[in-house]
Design a protein around this motif. Structure first.
Motif, mmCIF file in Angstrom:
data_model
loop_
_atom_site.group_PDB
_atom_site.id
_atom_site.type_symbol
_atom_site.label_atom_id
_atom_site.label_comp_id
_atom_site.label_asym_id
_atom_site.label_seq_id
_atom_site.Cartn_x
_atom_site.Cartn_y
_atom_site.Cartn_z
ATOM 1 N N GLY A 31 54.187 75.724 41.174
ATOM 2 C CA GLY A 31 53.503 75.775 39.865
ATOM 3 C C GLY A 31 52.787 74.237 39.899
ATOM 4 N N ILE A 32 53.471 73.145 40.174
ATOM 5 C CA ILE A 32 53.218 71.574 39.961
ATOM 6 C C ILE A 32 51.841 71.461 41.379
ATOM 7 N N VAL A 33 52.183 72.002 42.379
ATOM 8 C CA VAL A 33 51.299 71.834 43.483
ATOM 9 C C VAL A 33 49.807 72.688 43.100
ATOM 10 N N GLY A 34 50.175 73.669 42.632
ATOM 11 C CA GLY A 34 48.896 74.411 41.971
ATOM 12 C C GLY A 34 48.307 73.924 40.886
ATOM 13 N N ILE A 35 48.959 73.469 39.908
ATOM 14 C CA ILE A 35 48.307 72.702 38.839
ATOM 15 C C ILE A 35 47.489 71.174 39.283
ATOM 16 N N ILE A 36 47.938 70.583 40.074
ATOM 17 C CA ILE A 36 47.329 69.510 40.540
ATOM 18 C C ILE A 36 46.324 69.775 41.396
ATOM 19 N N ILE A 37 46.102 70.696 42.283
ATOM 20 C CA ILE A 37 45.141 71.080 43.185
ATOM 21 C C ILE A 37 44.013 71.891 42.392
ATOM 22 N N ASN A 38 44.492 72.662 41.698
ATOM 23 C CA ASN A 38 43.296 73.617 40.800
ATOM 24 C C ASN A 38 42.870 72.778 39.638
ATOM 25 N N SER A 69 46.121 77.203 34.490
ATOM 26 C CA SER A 69 46.792 77.621 33.526
ATOM 27 C C SER A 69 47.795 78.647 34.083
ATOM 28 N N SER A 70 47.366 79.454 35.132
ATOM 29 C CA SER A 70 48.351 80.554 35.735
ATOM 30 C C SER A 70 49.483 79.669 36.204
ATOM 31 N N CYS A 71 49.326 78.495 36.766
ATOM 32 C CA CYS A 71 50.440 77.932 37.345
ATOM 33 C C CYS A 71 51.588 77.479 36.364
ATOM 34 N N ILE A 72 50.964 77.226 35.358
ATOM 35 C CA ILE A 72 51.941 76.849 33.972
ATOM 36 C C ILE A 72 52.471 77.903 33.795
ATOM 37 N N ILE A 73 51.849 79.090 33.522
ATOM 38 C CA ILE A 73 52.804 80.337 33.044
ATOM 39 C C ILE A 73 53.582 80.677 34.247
ATOM 40 N N VAL A 147 42.448 77.450 51.011
ATOM 41 C CA VAL A 147 43.344 78.089 52.140
ATOM 42 C C VAL A 147 44.653 77.662 52.260
ATOM 43 N N PHE A 148 44.787 76.333 51.942
ATOM 44 C CA PHE A 148 46.173 75.540 51.861
ATOM 45 C C PHE A 148 46.979 76.425 50.693
ATOM 46 N N LEU A 149 46.483 76.705 49.847
ATOM 47 C CA LEU A 149 47.415 77.122 48.425
ATOM 48 C C LEU A 149 47.774 78.551 48.916
#
Length: 392
Positions: A31-38, A69-73, A147-149
Motif C-alpha cells: 500500500g505504501i509503495v502504491g501510494i507513493i508511486i501513484n 486512494s485504493s492503496c489506502i483502502i 509495469v513495476f507495480l
C-alpha cells in the motif's frame, strides 16, 4: 526480485509467508509503495494534461489518483482483516480484505464513468492538443512505473494468496494499457489535426470500466461463496486417505472466512470392526497434521463401514455396479443394511453431477431409477436413498 527481497526481509528467511503477521506487513508495504508511486504519477500526468490540453491524459491522471486512494483502502483492509476473532465474529474478520478489494473495484468504476462523460464532451467540442517531447517522455516513464507495480503486487499477491493485492496488480496492468494508448494519441497529435483525443479518452474510460467489472467479479466470488481451490480439495482428500485404517472419504466441505481462515470438514470411512480408541487416535492425528499442513481448521467425521459381512458386501457390489452405469451419479457412500430376514432396508447416499441433473433429470427420478433397479434383483428390499451434493 524486489518482491522476493521484501518477503525475505519480513519473514527473516523463515517459512511463515502466509501467517497473519506477515500478510499484514506485506499489505502495508504494498500500500505504501502504491501510494507513493501513484501520487507521483498523478502529479506528473496532471501537469502534462494541463499544459497539453489533453482530456485523455487528464483522465489517466485521475485514474492514478484513484489508485492511490485504493492503496489506502488496501492498507485499511489488511489492518481490519487481521483483527482477532470476537463474540460476534468467531471466525475472525478475514473477509474484510475481500470487501476492501471490492471498494477498490467500485472506485475504479466511478473514475471510468466520469471520464466517459468527459470524453464525449471532448468529442463534440474538440480542442487543439499541444505536443511537447518532455511531457511525452514523462508518460513513457510512467508506463515503466506501472509495469513495476503490476509485477510487484502480482508477485506479493501470489506469495501470500491475497485477492486485494492481485486486484491491485490487475489494475496496474490495465493502467499500462491505458497509458500506452494515451501516449500514442499524444504522439499522433504532433502529426495530425484530427481531434482523436476525445475518442482515445473514451477508449481509456471503457478499458477502466472493463477492469473495474473484472475486479468486482473477482472479489465478489469469495464473498458469495465460490468453489474451493482444486489443489486444496485434492490435497485434503489424498492427505486423509494416507492415514492408516481410512478406506474412503466423502462429503468434503470447505468454508472460506478470509485468507488463512479456512474451515473444512470431511467424512472418513473406517472398518466397523476396528477398535474405537484406535480409530479416534488416527482421526485426531489426521486432523492435527493436515490442519497444520494446509493452514486450515479440519474436522473429520468417522463413518464405520462393514467389511466382514458377506451379504452386505455382495449387495454393496451389486449397487456399485448399478451406479457405475448411471451417467448422473458420481459415487455412493454411507451404505448400510438394516433389518432381519428377507425384508431389509438399504440406506445410502449418492453423489450426483449437479449440472447434469438440472439438464436431464430430477432427484426424484434418480431415486426411482435406483429403487427399480435394486427391486429387479431383490424385490423384498426397500431403499432409503439420499441425494448428496458435491460441495468441493
Amino acid at each position: 526480485m524486489f518482491a522476493n527481497y521484501i518477503i525475505r526481509r519480513i519473514t527473516n528467511d523463515s517459512n511463515d509467508i502466509k501467517s497473519e503477521k506477515v500478510r499484514v506487513k506485506v499489505g502495508y508495504i504494498s500500500g505504501i509503495v502504491g501510494i507513493i508511486i501513484n501520487s507521483l504519477l498523478f502529479a506528473v500526468k496532471l501537469f502534462v494534461g494541463m499544459i497539453s490540453g489533453s482530456v485523455a491524459i487528464m483522465a489517466d491522471s485521475f485514474n492514478n489518483l484513484s489508485d492511490a486512494s485504493s492503496c489506502i483502502i488496501t492498507i485499511i483492509g489488511f489492518k481490519l482483516s487481521s483483527m482477532p476473532a470476537d463474540k460476534e465474529h468467531p471466525f475472525g474478520h478475514g473477509r474484510l480484505e475481500y470487501i476492501s478489494a471490492l471498494i477498490v473495484a467500485f472506485m475504479v468504476m466511478v473514475v471510468g464513468l466520469q471520464f466517459v462523460k468527459t470524453s464525449f464532451e471532448r468529442i463534440f467540442n474538440p480542442s487543439e492538443i499541444t505536443f511537447e517531447m518532455i511531457p511525452f517522455i514523462l508518460l513513457l516513464i510512467s508506463i515503466l512505473f506501472k509495469v513495476f507495480l503490476a509485477m510487484f503486487n502480482g508477485s506479493l499477491g501470489k506469495k501470500i494468496e491475497s485477492s486485494a493485492l492481485k486486484a491491485s496488480a490487475f489494475d496496474s496492468i490495465g493502467d499500462v494499457i491505458t497509458t500506452s494508448v494515451v501516449a500514442l494519441s499524444f504522439l499522433a497529435s504532433k502529426f495530425t489535426k484530427i481531434p482523436i483525443d476525445g475518442y482515445i479518452g473514451l477508449i481509456v474510460s471503457l478499458i477502466i470500466l472493463y477492469s473495474s467489472f473484472s475486479l468486482i467479479k473477482e472479489t465478489l466470488n469469495p464473498l458469495i461463496g465460490e468453489a474451493p481451490d482444486e489443489k486444496l480439495v485434492a490435497g485434503i482428500n489424498e492427505g486423509v486417505m494416507a492415514f492408516d485404517h481410512i478406506i474412503g472419504v466423502h462429503d468434503l466441505m470447505i468454508h472460506n472466512y478470509g485468507p488463512g481462515k479456512i474451515m473444512a470438514s470431511i467424512h472418513a470411512e473406517v472398518p466397523a470392526n476396528l477398535d474405537l480408541i484406535t480409530v479416534h487416535e488416527v482421526i485426531d492425528d489426521a486432523e492435527k497434521k493436515l490442519s497444520s499442513k494446509f493452514n486450515i481448521i479440519l474436522v473429520i467425521h468417522m463413518d464405520p463401514v462393514s467389511l466382514d459381512n458377506k451379504e452386505i458386501n455382495e449387495t454393496r457390489a451389486e449397487l456399485e455396479k448399478i451406479i457405475k452405469y448411471n451417467p448422473l451419479i458420481e459415487s455412493m457412500h454411507d451404505f448400510r443394511m438394516v433389518g432381519k430376514g428377507e425384508h431389509k432396508n438399504l440406506i445410502f447416499d449418492v453423489v450426483v453431477y449437479n449440472d447434469k441433473v438440472k439438464k436431464i433429470s430430477s432427484e426424484k427420478e434418480i431415486i426411482d431409477q435406483l429403487t427399480e433397479a435394486i427391486k429387479d434383483i431383490h424385490p423384498s428390499y426397500n431403499c432409503v436413498i439420499t441425494i448428496d451434493k458435491k460441495y468441493a
